[in-house]
Design a protein around this motif. Structure first.
Motif, PDB file in Angstrom:
ATOM      1  N   ARG A  77       0.830  -1.211   0.000  1.00 38.93           N
ATOM      2  CA  ARG A  77       0.000   0.000   0.000  1.00 38.93           C
ATOM      3  C   ARG A  77       0.861   1.256   0.000  1.00 38.93           C
ATOM      4  N   LEU A  78       1.910   1.280   0.820  1.00 36.27           N
ATOM      5  CA  LEU A  78       2.793   2.445   0.867  1.00 36.27           C
ATOM      6  C   LEU A  78       3.482   2.665  -0.481  1.00 36.27           C
ATOM      7  N   HIS A  79       3.940   1.582  -1.098  1.00 33.30           N
ATOM      8  CA  HIS A  79       4.577   1.708  -2.412  1.00 33.30           C
ATOM      9  C   HIS A  79       3.575   2.199  -3.456  1.00 33.30           C
ATOM     10  N   ALA A  80       2.346   1.708  -3.385  1.00 32.75           N
ATOM     11  CA  ALA A  80       1.312   2.153  -4.326  1.00 32.75           C
ATOM     12  C   ALA A  80       1.007   3.634  -4.142  1.00 32.75           C
ATOM     13  N   ILE A  81       0.886   4.071  -2.893  1.00 31.88           N
ATOM     14  CA  ILE A  81       0.636   5.488  -2.611  1.00 31.88           C
ATOM     15  C   ILE A  81       1.778   6.332  -3.158  1.00 31.88           C
ATOM     16  N   SER A  82       2.989   5.870  -2.953  1.00 32.32           N
ATOM     17  CA  SER A  82       4.155   6.599  -3.450  1.00 32.32           C
ATOM     18  C   SER A  82       4.136   6.724  -4.967  1.00 32.32           C
ATOM     19  N   LEU A  91       5.572  12.619  -0.386  1.00 31.67           N
ATOM     20  CA  LEU A  91       6.082  12.435   0.969  1.00 31.67           C
ATOM     21  C   LEU A  91       4.950  12.575   1.984  1.00 31.67           C
ATOM     22  N   LYS A  92       4.141  13.595   1.831  1.00 27.51           N
ATOM     23  CA  LYS A  92       3.013  13.813   2.741  1.00 27.51           C
ATOM     24  C   LYS A  92       2.091  12.593   2.752  1.00 27.51           C
ATOM     25  N   ASN A  93       1.709  12.109   1.580  1.00 28.48           N
ATOM     26  CA  ASN A  93       0.779  10.982   1.498  1.00 28.48           C
ATOM     27  C   ASN A  93       1.345   9.716   2.125  1.00 28.48           C
ATOM     28  N   VAL A  94       2.620   9.443   1.880  1.00 31.52           N
ATOM     29  CA  VAL A  94       3.237   8.245   2.448  1.00 31.52           C
ATOM     30  C   VAL A  94       3.382   8.387   3.961  1.00 31.52           C
ATOM     31  N   LEU A  95       3.761   9.557   4.448  1.00 31.49           N
ATOM     32  CA  LEU A  95       3.892   9.755   5.901  1.00 31.49           C
ATOM     33  C   LEU A  95       2.550   9.582   6.606  1.00 31.49           C
ATOM     34  N   ILE A  96       1.490  10.144   6.046  1.00 33.36           N
ATOM     35  CA  ILE A  96       0.164  10.003   6.662  1.00 33.36           C
ATOM     36  C   ILE A  96      -0.266   8.541   6.663  1.00 33.36           C
ATOM     37  N   ALA A  97      -0.073   7.858   5.548  1.00 33.04           N
ATOM     38  CA  ALA A  97      -0.460   6.450   5.464  1.00 33.04           C
ATOM     39  C   ALA A  97       0.335   5.614   6.460  1.00 33.04           C
ATOM     40  N   TYR A  98       1.618   5.868   6.567  1.00 34.17           N
ATOM     41  CA  TYR A  98       2.453   5.103   7.509  1.00 34.17           C
ATOM     42  C   TYR A  98       2.039   5.385   8.953  1.00 34.17           C
ATOM     43  N   ALA A  99       1.752   6.635   9.270  1.00 30.22           N
ATOM     44  CA  ALA A  99       1.312   6.971  10.632  1.00 30.22           C
ATOM     45  C   ALA A  99       0.000   6.254  10.958  1.00 30.22           C
ATOM     46  N   ARG A 100      -0.907   6.195  10.005  1.00 35.49           N
ATOM     47  CA  ARG A 100      -2.184   5.493  10.225  1.00 35.49           C
ATOM     48  C   ARG A 100      -1.955   3.998  10.406  1.00 35.49           C
ATOM     49  N   ILE A 101      -1.071   3.435   9.622  1.00 37.02           N
ATOM     50  CA  ILE A 101      -0.745   2.013   9.778  1.00 37.02           C
ATOM     51  C   ILE A 101      -0.192   1.760  11.172  1.00 37.02           C
ATOM     52  N   ARG A 102       0.713   2.601  11.601  1.00 36.55           N
ATOM     53  CA  ARG A 102       1.333   2.409  12.927  1.00 36.55           C
ATOM     54  C   ARG A 102       0.338   2.619  14.064  1.00 36.55           C
ATOM     55  N   ARG A 173      -1.713  14.237  12.531  1.00 33.13           N
ATOM     56  CA  ARG A 173      -1.016  15.366  13.181  1.00 33.13           C
ATOM     57  C   ARG A 173       0.467  15.069  13.331  1.00 33.13           C
ATOM     58  N   LEU A 174       0.799  13.837  13.734  1.00 27.32           N
ATOM     59  CA  LEU A 174       2.213  13.466  13.844  1.00 27.32           C
ATOM     60  C   LEU A 174       2.875  13.480  12.474  1.00 27.32           C
ATOM     61  N   ALA A 175       2.163  12.987  11.462  1.00 25.65           N
ATOM     62  CA  ALA A 175       2.710  13.007  10.102  1.00 25.65           C
ATOM     63  C   ALA A 175       2.978  14.443   9.658  1.00 25.65           C
ATOM     64  N   ALA A 176       2.080  15.371   9.987  1.00 26.43           N
ATOM     65  CA  ALA A 176       2.273  16.775   9.631  1.00 26.43           C
ATOM     66  C   ALA A 176       3.500  17.354  10.338  1.00 26.43           C
ATOM     67  N   LEU A 177       3.697  16.984  11.585  1.00 26.71           N
ATOM     68  CA  LEU A 177       4.860  17.450  12.343  1.00 26.71           C
ATOM     69  C   LEU A 177       6.156  16.943  11.706  1.00 26.71           C
ATOM     70  N   VAL A 178       6.184  15.668  11.363  1.00 22.99           N
ATOM     71  CA  VAL A 178       7.366  15.089  10.727  1.00 22.99           C
ATOM     72  C   VAL A 178       7.599  15.730   9.366  1.00 22.99           C
ATOM     73  N   LEU A 179       6.535  15.892   8.584  1.00 21.29           N
ATOM     74  CA  LEU A 179       6.658  16.517   7.266  1.00 21.29           C
ATOM     75  C   LEU A 179       7.237  17.926   7.392  1.00 21.29           C
ATOM     76  N   GLY A 180       6.723  18.682   8.349  1.00 19.75           N
ATOM     77  CA  GLY A 180       7.233  20.036   8.564  1.00 19.75           C
ATOM     78  C   GLY A 180       8.701  20.044   8.932  1.00 19.75           C
ATOM     79  N   SER A 181       9.120  19.072   9.715  1.00 11.99           N
ATOM     80  CA  SER A 181      10.528  18.970  10.090  1.00 11.99           C
ATOM     81  C   SER A 181      11.415  18.663   8.897  1.00 11.99           C
ATOM     82  N   ILE A 182      10.946  17.794   8.027  1.00 12.11           N
ATOM     83  CA  ILE A 182      11.724  17.399   6.858  1.00 12.11           C
ATOM     84  C   ILE A 182      11.760  18.526   5.818  1.00 12.11           C
TER      85      ILE A 182
END
Length: 191
Positions: A77-82, A91-102, A173-182
């Motif tokens: 799923r992550l590879h497909a989103i990418s 990057l945003k889409n993959v980070l959000i998807a990964y955060a939801r998975i976790r 929200r965590l994905a947004a924080l990480v994205l902003g940092s990157i």
């Protein structure tokens, strides 16, 4: 053995295993990990107990096989989103998807998502994020003062926190924080 026969047998075995893993998922979601029994698994999957024991010798094996299938599906799923996202939002889409998975839980005690069991999957996620971040660095969308490897490791480590927060809205929200940092500039002080 003729090719058609071997393909038929392989297809049957795959279907039986899928039924067992689907039943495992349903029972774990309904009753939790500790509520899974071989008797319930045989009944729910529609296979006899003797057949069930040929595929999975015990509850732990059923859980491990189910977890491996889920991890594989998450990675696909992550590879497909990418691959389906534009460069600007990949990057945003993959980070959000990964955060939801976790953040997804299975009423377990953490045993399904232990660090050792996820190490290979996390390594693959880090590689995927590293490649996306490297592309973003080249496109001027990500900071260049840290290597893509470091930023990917930071992202995976930070988003693992989503698993310990019960609030569903925490993952994005965590994905947004990480994205902003990157994506932030390189004006941070060097150590």
């Amino acid at each position: 053995m003729p090719k058609l026969w071997s393909e038929t047998i392989a297809g049957h075995r795959s279907a039986v295993m899928d039924a067992i893993l689907d039943a495992t998922a349903e029972l774990v979601h309904r009753n939790g990990v500790t509520g899974l029994t071989m008797t319930a698994l045989a009944e729910k999957s529609g296979v006899g107990r003797a057949t069930l024991y040929r595929y999975v010798p015990d509850v732990a094996a059923a859980l491990a096989a189910w977890q491996q299938r889920e991890i594989s599906r998450h990675l696909q799923r992550l590879h497909a989103i990418s691959s389906q996202s534009s460069d600007e939002v990949r990057l945003k889409n993959v980070l959000i998807a990964y955060a939801r998975i976790r953040s997804h839980r299975h009423s377990d005690d953490g045993s399904l998502h232990g660090a050792g069991q996820l190490a290979m999957a996390e390594s693959e996620v880090r590689e995927l994020l590293r490649d996306i971040i490297a592309d973003d660095v080249r496109g001027g969308r990500a900071r260049a003062d840290l290597s893509p490897e470091e930023l990917a490791a930071y992202a995976v480590g930070s988003l693992s926190a989503a698993g310990s927060i019960a609030t569903p809205s925490a993952a994005p929200r965590l994905a947004a924080l990480v994205l902003g940092s990157i994506q932030s500039g390189s004006d941070a002080e060097s150590f």
